[in-house]
Write an enzyme that holds these catalytic residues in place. Structure first.
Site, PDB file in Angstrom:
ATOM      1  CB  VAL A   1       0.481  -9.826  12.022  1.00 16.65           C
ATOM      2  CG1 VAL A   1      -0.532 -10.941  12.255  1.00 16.65           C
ATOM      3  CG2 VAL A   1      -0.075  -8.504  12.543  1.00 16.65           C
TER       4      VAL A   1
ATOM      5  CB  VAL B   1     -12.770  -7.172  12.691  1.00 17.62           C
ATOM      6  CG1 VAL B   1     -13.594  -6.292  13.623  1.00 17.62           C
ATOM      7  CG2 VAL B   1     -13.144  -6.903  11.244  1.00 17.62           C
TER       8      VAL B   1
ATOM      9  N   GLY C   1       5.118   3.370  21.286  1.00 12.94           N
ATOM     10  CA  GLY C   1       5.041   2.444  20.143  1.00 12.94           C
ATOM     11  C   GLY C   1       3.619   2.011  19.808  1.00 12.94           C
TER      12      GLY C   1
ATOM     13  CD  GLU D   1       0.746   1.606  12.216  1.00 11.33           C
ATOM     14  OE1 GLU D   1       1.801   1.591  11.557  1.00 11.33           O
ATOM     15  OE2 GLU D   1       0.108   0.605  12.534  1.00 11.33           O
TER      16      GLU D   1
ATOM     17  CE  LYS E   1      -9.058  -2.625  13.106  1.00  9.09           C
ATOM     18  NZ  LYS E   1      -8.316  -1.962  14.187  1.00  9.09           N
TER      19      LYS E   1
HETATM   20  P1  NAP Z   1       4.157  -4.877   9.125  1.00 10.09           P
HETATM   21  O1  NAP Z   1       4.789  -5.004  10.452  1.00 10.09           O
HETATM   22  O2  NAP Z   1       4.426  -3.650   8.331  1.00 10.09           O
HETATM   23  O3  NAP Z   1       4.558  -6.155   8.287  1.00 10.09           O
HETATM   24  C1  NAP Z   1       4.300  -6.322   6.939  1.00 10.09           C
HETATM   25  C2  NAP Z   1       5.439  -7.140   6.385  1.00 10.09           C
HETATM   26  O4  NAP Z   1       5.115  -7.501   5.056  1.00 10.09           O
HETATM   27  C3  NAP Z   1       6.763  -6.360   6.363  1.00 10.09           C
HETATM   28  O5  NAP Z   1       7.767  -7.146   6.924  1.00 10.09           O
HETATM   29  C4  NAP Z   1       6.982  -6.120   4.878  1.00 10.09           C
HETATM   30  O6  NAP Z   1       8.324  -6.170   4.487  1.00 10.09           O
HETATM   31  C5  NAP Z   1       6.265  -7.310   4.273  1.00 10.09           C
HETATM   32  N1  NAP Z   1       5.911  -7.048   2.903  1.00 10.09           N
HETATM   33  C6  NAP Z   1       5.207  -6.001   2.399  1.00 10.09           C
HETATM   34  N2  NAP Z   1       5.091  -6.116   1.071  1.00 10.09           N
HETATM   35  C7  NAP Z   1       5.743  -7.235   0.731  1.00 10.09           C
HETATM   36  C8  NAP Z   1       5.992  -7.883  -0.490  1.00 10.09           C
HETATM   37  N3  NAP Z   1       5.577  -7.359  -1.637  1.00 10.09           N
HETATM   38  N4  NAP Z   1       6.682  -9.042  -0.491  1.00 10.09           N
HETATM   39  C9  NAP Z   1       7.127  -9.554   0.669  1.00 10.09           C
HETATM   40  N5  NAP Z   1       6.938  -9.001   1.869  1.00 10.09           N
HETATM   41  C10 NAP Z   1       6.257  -7.842   1.892  1.00 10.09           C
HETATM   42  O7  NAP Z   1       2.581  -5.003   9.232  1.00 10.09           O
HETATM   43  P2  NAP Z   1       1.767  -5.803  10.332  1.00 10.09           P
HETATM   44  O8  NAP Z   1       1.488  -4.872  11.465  1.00 10.09           O
HETATM   45  O9  NAP Z   1       2.382  -7.098  10.618  1.00 10.09           O
HETATM   46  O10 NAP Z   1       0.366  -5.973   9.578  1.00 10.09           O
HETATM   47  C11 NAP Z   1       0.162  -7.003   8.646  1.00 10.09           C
HETATM   48  C12 NAP Z   1      -1.328  -7.091   8.332  1.00 10.09           C
HETATM   49  O11 NAP Z   1      -2.047  -7.381   9.525  1.00 10.09           O
HETATM   50  C13 NAP Z   1      -1.933  -5.788   7.809  1.00 10.09           C
HETATM   51  O12 NAP Z   1      -2.923  -6.097   6.868  1.00 10.09           O
HETATM   52  C14 NAP Z   1      -2.557  -5.162   9.044  1.00 10.09           C
HETATM   53  O13 NAP Z   1      -3.635  -4.307   8.745  1.00 10.09           O
HETATM   54  C15 NAP Z   1      -3.044  -6.397   9.750  1.00 10.09           C
HETATM   55  N6  NAP Z   1      -3.213  -6.254  11.190  1.00 10.09           N
HETATM   56  C16 NAP Z   1      -2.193  -5.812  11.957  1.00 10.09           C
HETATM   57  C17 NAP Z   1      -2.358  -5.705  13.321  1.00 10.09           C
HETATM   58  C18 NAP Z   1      -1.256  -5.283  14.219  1.00 10.09           C
HETATM   59  O14 NAP Z   1      -1.432  -5.241  15.428  1.00 10.09           O
HETATM   60  N7  NAP Z   1      -0.080  -4.947  13.696  1.00 10.09           N
HETATM   61  C19 NAP Z   1      -3.602  -6.056  13.896  1.00 10.09           C
HETATM   62  C20 NAP Z   1      -4.630  -6.527  13.076  1.00 10.09           C
HETATM   63  C21 NAP Z   1      -4.422  -6.627  11.718  1.00 10.09           C
HETATM   64  P3  NAP Z   1       9.357  -4.974   4.782  1.00 10.09           P
HETATM   65  O15 NAP Z   1       9.806  -5.252   6.188  1.00 10.09           O
HETATM   66  O16 NAP Z   1      10.398  -5.175   3.777  1.00 10.09           O
HETATM   67  O17 NAP Z   1       8.576  -3.696   4.620  1.00 10.09           O
HETATM   68  N1  HSE Z   2      -3.694   0.538  14.432  1.00 11.64           N
HETATM   69  C1  HSE Z   2      -4.675  -0.336  14.979  1.00 11.64           C
HETATM   70  C2  HSE Z   2      -5.065   0.095  16.370  1.00 11.64           C
HETATM   71  C3  HSE Z   2      -4.179  -1.774  15.067  1.00 11.64           C
HETATM   72  O1  HSE Z   2      -4.508   1.052  16.916  1.00 11.64           O
HETATM   73  O2  HSE Z   2      -5.964  -0.525  16.937  1.00 11.64           O
HETATM   74  C4  HSE Z   2      -4.259  -2.491  13.769  1.00 11.64           C
HETATM   75  O3  HSE Z   2      -5.598  -2.701  13.416  1.00 11.64           O
END
Ligand code: NAP
Ligand code: HSE
Length: 430
Positions: free
Chosen positions: A17, A135, A190, A193, A208
């Site tokens: 994100v 959400v 993909g 997770e 959510k």
């Molecule tokens: P992600 O791909 O795992 O990215 C998280 C990033 O944060 C990683 O690059 C990680 O670094 C970095 N990070 C973690 N701890 C850190 C720290 N202490 N200092 C600096 N950087 C740090 O996760 P994401 O999917 O983008 O999700 C991010 C947020 O959005 C979460 O709260 C998730 O629930 C929410 N979200 C995600 C989605 C989605 O589709 N992915 C949808 C809705 C909401 P490293 O690479 O070193 O681990």
């Molecule tokens: N893992 C969630 C989903 C995306 O499959 O919808 C992040 O909220």
């Protein structure tokens, strides 16, 4: 040429994100100033590994692994938290708010458990704390509930708010796959997770639902208040029978505001194929909202992914920029001004689908019906099939609306009856 103010922001996290948000902000640069009356400049991006992050940004000079530099920089107006998890995200958000910085987050885990404290801190410091992306990713739902639908008493919010499980159930329904094979496919593509537990056990959807219920009913519901049950026990056979009965099986998040309290739960459900949520398939999400003035509304779209989620994050950032320009930050803070009771599952009423293997001989069906009758459970529909080559029949029943505890009592009686070889599935019906 008109001069526009520059609003400096910091991104925390450059994962899925975070990278999407950076890209969308770059892409919006051309018309951003005209659109929102200011330019947004990413001054810092907090990462853990500077080397790894370099390839993802145009100017590696913005990368840092020092949070203190960010929070102590008076130029930073908005902190965008996209690291996920509880800590250090929680501490960073609180420190940012205490330093007078506005915050955008997509962190459902944190908002669903600590929303009250975080929104309280935002209110105390007259800052905005926005979390549209937490959400259903790209689907606008928090802002519509807090603003566009504010003239309603919302009675129900129900949705498909997890894309991974909706993809799995879609493959099971459309391609006849079993759960394990559909999960494997979701991982290969993909969607799932590396550890899919939070998705398939309904925990991600539960977070959510906690947020949706809090916002919709103006009363705090935390993740701990939400009943969660996943889809691991659903079989292709259940889905086939559901279709025969004119239904689809979906993992639904349900939040209801009833006279006796709030219901907040996530579990698989049979839902009439004609209901708009039944046709939401693959990775798509949808949230169905019922208000006393607006009646039925549905919000549909991509509930996850790099750019759809970034769309919601950037929308929040732009909203705050407009608030800063108009001097009206903190205008819409915590909206939980009620303290409504939350119902336990035993207090909830549902219809049930039950599939069981029974001895194939006279009197068995009557015995099953009498157990239900003795426990105040009324039967609405029934199917029966002979199981090939065995002295077994498969019975599928749908009950009328019944209190959960009465249905549970019937199951306890079935457990001790030798004519019932197995209760194969129990699924609630919408
Ligand atoms: P992600 O791909 O795992 O990215 C998280 C990033 O944060 C990683 O690059 C990680 O670094 C970095 N990070 C973690 N701890 C850190 C720290 N202490 N200092 C600096 N950087 C740090 O996760 P994401 O999917 O983008 O999700 C991010 C947020 O959005 C979460 O709260 C998730 O629930 C929410 N979200 C995600 C989605 C989605 O589709 N992915 C949808 C809705 C909401 P490293 O690479 O070193 O681990
Ligand atoms: N893992 C969630 C989903 C995306 O499959 O919808 C992040 O909220």
């Amino acid at each position: 040429m008109k001069e526009y103010p520059v609003i400096k922001v910091a991104l925390l996290g450059l994962g899925t994100v975070g990278t999407g948000t950076y890209k969308v902000l770059q892409k919006q640069k051309e018309f951003m100033a005209e659109k929102i009356g200011a330019m947004v400049e990413v001054k810092y991006i907090l990462v853990r590994n500077l080397e790894k992050a370099k390839a993802k940004v145009a100017d590696p000079g913005v990368l840092t692994n020092d949070w203190n530099t960010i929070v102590q920089d008076p130029e930073i107006a908005i902190v965008i938290e996209l690291m996920g998890g509880m800590e250090p995200a929680r501490t960073c958000i609180l420190e940012a708010l205490r330093a007078g910085k506005h915050v955008v987050t997509a962190n459902k885990d944190l908002v669903a458990s600590d929303g009250e404290e975080l929104l309280g801190a935002a209110g105390e410091h007259q800052c905005d704390l926005l979390y549209e992306a937490a959400v259903a990713g790209g689907i606008p739902i928090i802002r519509p509930l807090k603003q566009c639908l504010a003239g309603n008493n919302i009675t129900e919010v129900m949705g498909i708010v997890n894309g991974t499980t909706n993809f799995i159930l879609s493959r099971m329904s459309e391609d006849g796959m079993e759960f394990e094979d559909a999960l494997k496919l979701a991982s290969e593509l993909g969607y799932a997770e590396a550890d899919p537990t939070a998705d398939i056990e309904g925990l991600d959807a539960g977070r959510k639902v906690a947020i949706l219920a809090s916002v919709a009913f103006n009363s705090r519901v935390t993740f701990a208040d939400v009943y969660t049950e996943g889809i691991t026990k659903i079989t292709a056979t259940d889905i086939r029978y559901a279709k025969e009965l004119g239904c689809a099986i979906k993992l639904l998040g349900v939040a209801r505001n009833t006279e006796s309290g709030i219901e907040a739960r996530v579990h698989p459900m049979l839902i009439d194929s004609k209901h708009p949520l039944a046709s939401v398939s693959d990775c798509y999400n949808a949230v169905f909202v019922v208000g006393d003035a607006v009646q039925d509304t549905m919000f549909y779209g991509q509930g996850a992914g790099e750019l759809p989620t970034a769309s919601a994050v950037v929308g929040d950032v732009f909203d705050i920029v407009r608030n800063i320009s108009s001097g009206c930050c903190g205008r819409i803070g915590c909206t939980c001004f009620k303290q409504l009771p939350i119902k336990t599952m035993e207090q909830i009423e549902s219809k049930y689908f039950i599939r069981m293997q029974v001895e194939d001989r006279f009197g068995v069906l009557a015995s099953v019906a009498s157990v239900f009758g003795n426990n105040s459970v009324s039967i609405a529909q029934m199917l029966q099939r002979k199981v090939k080559g065995k002295d077994t029949a498969e019975i599928v029943l749908i009950t009328d609306q019944v209190e959960e505890r009465h249905f549970a009592d019937s199951l306890k009686v079935f457990d001790g009856m030798s004519i019932i070889k197995e209760v194969s599935s129990v699924i609630r019906v919408y």
